[in-house]
Design a protein around this motif. Structure first.
Motif, mmCIF file in Angstrom:
data_model
loop_
_atom_site.group_PDB
_atom_site.id
_atom_site.type_symbol
_atom_site.label_atom_id
_atom_site.label_comp_id
_atom_site.label_asym_id
_atom_site.label_seq_id
_atom_site.Cartn_x
_atom_site.Cartn_y
_atom_site.Cartn_z
ATOM 1 N N LYS A 19 -7.804 -21.232 -25.441
ATOM 2 C CA LYS A 19 -7.776 -21.695 -26.832
ATOM 3 C C LYS A 19 -6.482 -21.272 -27.508
ATOM 4 O O LYS A 19 -5.829 -20.310 -27.090
ATOM 5 C CB LYS A 19 -8.954 -21.108 -27.620
ATOM 6 C CG LYS A 19 -10.312 -21.669 -27.232
ATOM 7 C CD LYS A 19 -10.439 -23.128 -27.603
ATOM 8 C CE LYS A 19 -11.774 -23.688 -27.157
ATOM 9 N NZ LYS A 19 -11.843 -25.149 -27.354
ATOM 10 N N SER A 20 -6.164 -21.976 -28.599
ATOM 11 C CA SER A 20 -4.980 -21.637 -29.394
ATOM 12 C C SER A 20 -5.330 -21.490 -30.859
ATOM 13 O O SER A 20 -6.234 -22.159 -31.364
ATOM 14 C CB SER A 20 -3.924 -22.742 -29.265
ATOM 15 O OG SER A 20 -3.390 -22.779 -27.970
ATOM 16 N N ILE A 21 -4.614 -20.599 -31.517
ATOM 17 C CA ILE A 21 -4.711 -20.427 -32.962
ATOM 18 C C ILE A 21 -3.313 -20.664 -33.526
ATOM 19 O O ILE A 21 -2.320 -20.161 -32.970
ATOM 20 C CB ILE A 21 -5.159 -19.007 -33.345
ATOM 21 C CG1 ILE A 21 -6.464 -18.631 -32.613
ATOM 22 C CG2 ILE A 21 -5.370 -18.902 -34.848
ATOM 23 C CD1 ILE A 21 -6.848 -17.168 -32.787
ATOM 24 N N LYS A 22 -3.263 -21.419 -34.631
ATOM 25 C CA LYS A 22 -1.958 -21.743 -35.201
ATOM 26 C C LYS A 22 -1.749 -20.994 -36.510
ATOM 27 O O LYS A 22 -2.703 -20.747 -37.247
ATOM 28 C CB LYS A 22 -1.851 -23.248 -35.447
ATOM 29 C CG LYS A 22 -1.864 -24.049 -34.171
ATOM 30 C CD LYS A 22 -1.616 -25.510 -34.441
ATOM 31 C CE LYS A 22 -1.538 -26.258 -33.122
ATOM 32 N NZ LYS A 22 -1.263 -27.685 -33.299
ATOM 33 N N CYS A 23 -0.494 -20.676 -36.787
ATOM 34 C CA CYS A 23 -0.146 -19.993 -38.030
ATOM 35 C C CYS A 23 1.136 -20.580 -38.587
ATOM 36 O O CYS A 23 2.099 -20.819 -37.843
ATOM 37 C CB CYS A 23 0.032 -18.494 -37.790
ATOM 38 S SG CYS A 23 0.518 -17.587 -39.281
ATOM 39 N N GLU A 24 1.124 -20.768 -39.892
ATOM 40 C CA GLU A 24 2.320 -21.287 -40.571
ATOM 41 C C GLU A 24 2.526 -20.515 -41.870
ATOM 42 O O GLU A 24 1.560 -20.185 -42.558
ATOM 43 C CB GLU A 24 2.135 -22.775 -40.892
ATOM 44 C CG GLU A 24 3.286 -23.392 -41.663
ATOM 45 C CD GLU A 24 3.086 -24.853 -41.965
ATOM 46 O OE1 GLU A 24 2.047 -25.430 -41.570
ATOM 47 O OE2 GLU A 24 3.972 -25.447 -42.604
ATOM 48 N N GLN A 25 3.785 -20.221 -42.185
ATOM 49 C CA GLN A 25 4.081 -19.580 -43.472
ATOM 50 C C GLN A 25 5.161 -20.370 -44.200
ATOM 51 O O GLN A 25 6.099 -20.875 -43.573
ATOM 52 C CB GLN A 25 4.491 -18.098 -43.274
ATOM 53 C CG GLN A 25 5.653 -17.856 -42.329
ATOM 54 C CD GLN A 25 7.005 -17.744 -42.979
ATOM 55 O OE1 GLN A 25 7.126 -17.762 -44.208
ATOM 56 N NE2 GLN A 25 8.043 -17.626 -42.149
ATOM 57 N N ASN A 26 4.999 -20.462 -45.521
ATOM 58 C CA ASN A 26 5.975 -21.193 -46.343
ATOM 59 C C ASN A 26 6.699 -20.261 -47.304
ATOM 60 O O ASN A 26 7.134 -20.677 -48.379
ATOM 61 C CB ASN A 26 5.287 -22.345 -47.084
ATOM 62 C CG ASN A 26 4.231 -21.855 -48.060
ATOM 63 O OD1 ASN A 26 4.068 -20.649 -48.262
ATOM 64 N ND2 ASN A 26 3.504 -22.772 -48.663
ATOM 65 N N LEU A 27 6.819 -18.993 -46.891
ATOM 66 C CA LEU A 27 7.455 -17.994 -47.740
ATOM 67 C C LEU A 27 8.943 -17.827 -47.424
ATOM 68 O O LEU A 27 9.619 -17.031 -48.075
ATOM 69 C CB LEU A 27 6.746 -16.645 -47.573
ATOM 70 C CG LEU A 27 5.277 -16.640 -48.030
ATOM 71 C CD1 LEU A 27 4.567 -15.381 -47.540
ATOM 72 C CD2 LEU A 27 5.199 -16.743 -49.544
ATOM 73 N N GLY A 28 9.408 -18.514 -46.408
ATOM 74 C CA GLY A 28 10.804 -18.373 -46.018
ATOM 75 C C GLY A 28 11.088 -17.069 -45.290
ATOM 76 O O GLY A 28 12.247 -16.644 -45.181
ATOM 77 N N HIS A 29 10.052 -16.415 -44.801
ATOM 78 C CA HIS A 29 10.227 -15.141 -44.090
ATOM 79 C C HIS A 29 10.791 -15.344 -42.692
ATOM 80 O O HIS A 29 10.636 -16.417 -42.089
ATOM 81 C CB HIS A 29 8.882 -14.406 -43.992
ATOM 82 C CG HIS A 29 8.417 -13.856 -45.297
ATOM 83 N ND1 HIS A 29 7.099 -13.502 -45.526
ATOM 84 C CD2 HIS A 29 9.090 -13.569 -46.439
ATOM 85 C CE1 HIS A 29 6.984 -13.023 -46.757
ATOM 86 N NE2 HIS A 29 8.183 -13.065 -47.329
ATOM 87 N N ASP A 30 11.426 -14.267 -42.189
ATOM 88 C CA ASP A 30 12.003 -14.327 -40.843
ATOM 89 C C ASP A 30 11.077 -13.769 -39.769
ATOM 90 O O ASP A 30 11.285 -14.008 -38.592
ATOM 91 C CB ASP A 30 13.297 -13.503 -40.798
ATOM 92 C CG ASP A 30 14.350 -14.065 -41.730
ATOM 93 O OD1 ASP A 30 15.064 -13.265 -42.368
ATOM 94 O OD2 ASP A 30 14.457 -15.290 -41.815
#
Lengths: 115, 108
Positions: A19-30
């Motif tokens: 299985k896979s879990i996805k993560c996305e951030q829109n904070l512009g972090h590195d």
């Protein structure tokens, strides 16, 4: 606007599956992280990526493989799931380590149940 | 890595009471965060406080880095303060380490 998002929120699967879990951030972090929280609420870091490069890998079985296609995304793929993998998995992001102002922001978590 | 000890492990309060949560850590730190995990599991940033004192409403935090501890004060507690409070110091290795948390229940 959700700062750090994860999908799915719940995942129920059989032993042995992948299985896979996805993560996305829109904070512009590195920098992005994966944490595992066990049934006793203990939070332990698993991986960290900085600008798509792996910088932390904490004694996690090879069945766990993170992938960062770009610095806004960090996915977690788990092969051959075992009962002990049942936990809540949190994604987080921050500015680059080495900068004084590191502050982590967490996603809502993915509750994985392996039957 | 850094060893982190939080106390007390469990705390039960009546609404309106004040409390102090403590976080001891074994090594010098570059930063320290306090989080609240609410009963729905969401981890919420409370403070980023590598040293000094900060206040946010009824909550305040103090970190004394030279003595390797941080305190979180909750005044006039409310039922919505219930949950688990974690401290997470970050040392020279830049590997974030969480304490085991203080589980707080506030009764109406």
């Amino acid at each position: 606007d959700t700062a750090v998002s994860q999908t799915p929120k719940y995942l129920v699967t059989q032993m042995g599956n992948d299985k896979s879990i996805k993560c996305e951030q829109n904070l512009g972090h590195d920098t992005m992280y994966w944490y595992k929280q066990d049934s006793k609420k203990f939070l332990k870091i698993m991986f960290s990526y900085n600008n798509k490069e792996l910088i932390i890998n904490e004694t996690v079985p090879n069945r766990f493989s993170p992938k960062s296609p770009d610095k806004a995304h960090l996915n977690l793929h788990i092969n051959s799931l075992e009962l002990g993998d049942s936990a809540v998995y949190f994604c987080a992001s921050s500015q680059s380590p080495g900068l004084a102002g590191i502050q982590q922001f967490f996603g809502p978590g993915t509750r994985l149940t392996v039957l | 890595g850094i060893q982190v000890e939080q106390s007390p492990p469990d705390l039960i309060l009546q609404e309106g009471a004040n409390s102090t949560l403590r976080c001891n850590f074994s090594d010098s730190v570059n930063n320290l965060q306090w989080f609240h995990q609410n009963p729905w599991g969401q981890l919420i940033n409370l403070f980023y406080i590598p040293s000094g004192t900060k206040q946010n409403g009824r909550l305040s935090a103090t970190t004394v880095a030279t003595e390797r501890y941080s305190l979180l004060y909750i005044s006039s507690s409310q039922t919505t303060d219930s949950g688990v409070y974690f401290c997470a110091p970050l040392g020279g290795s830049y590997i974030p380490t969480f304490g085991r948390g203080t589980s707080l229940i506030v009764h109406p």
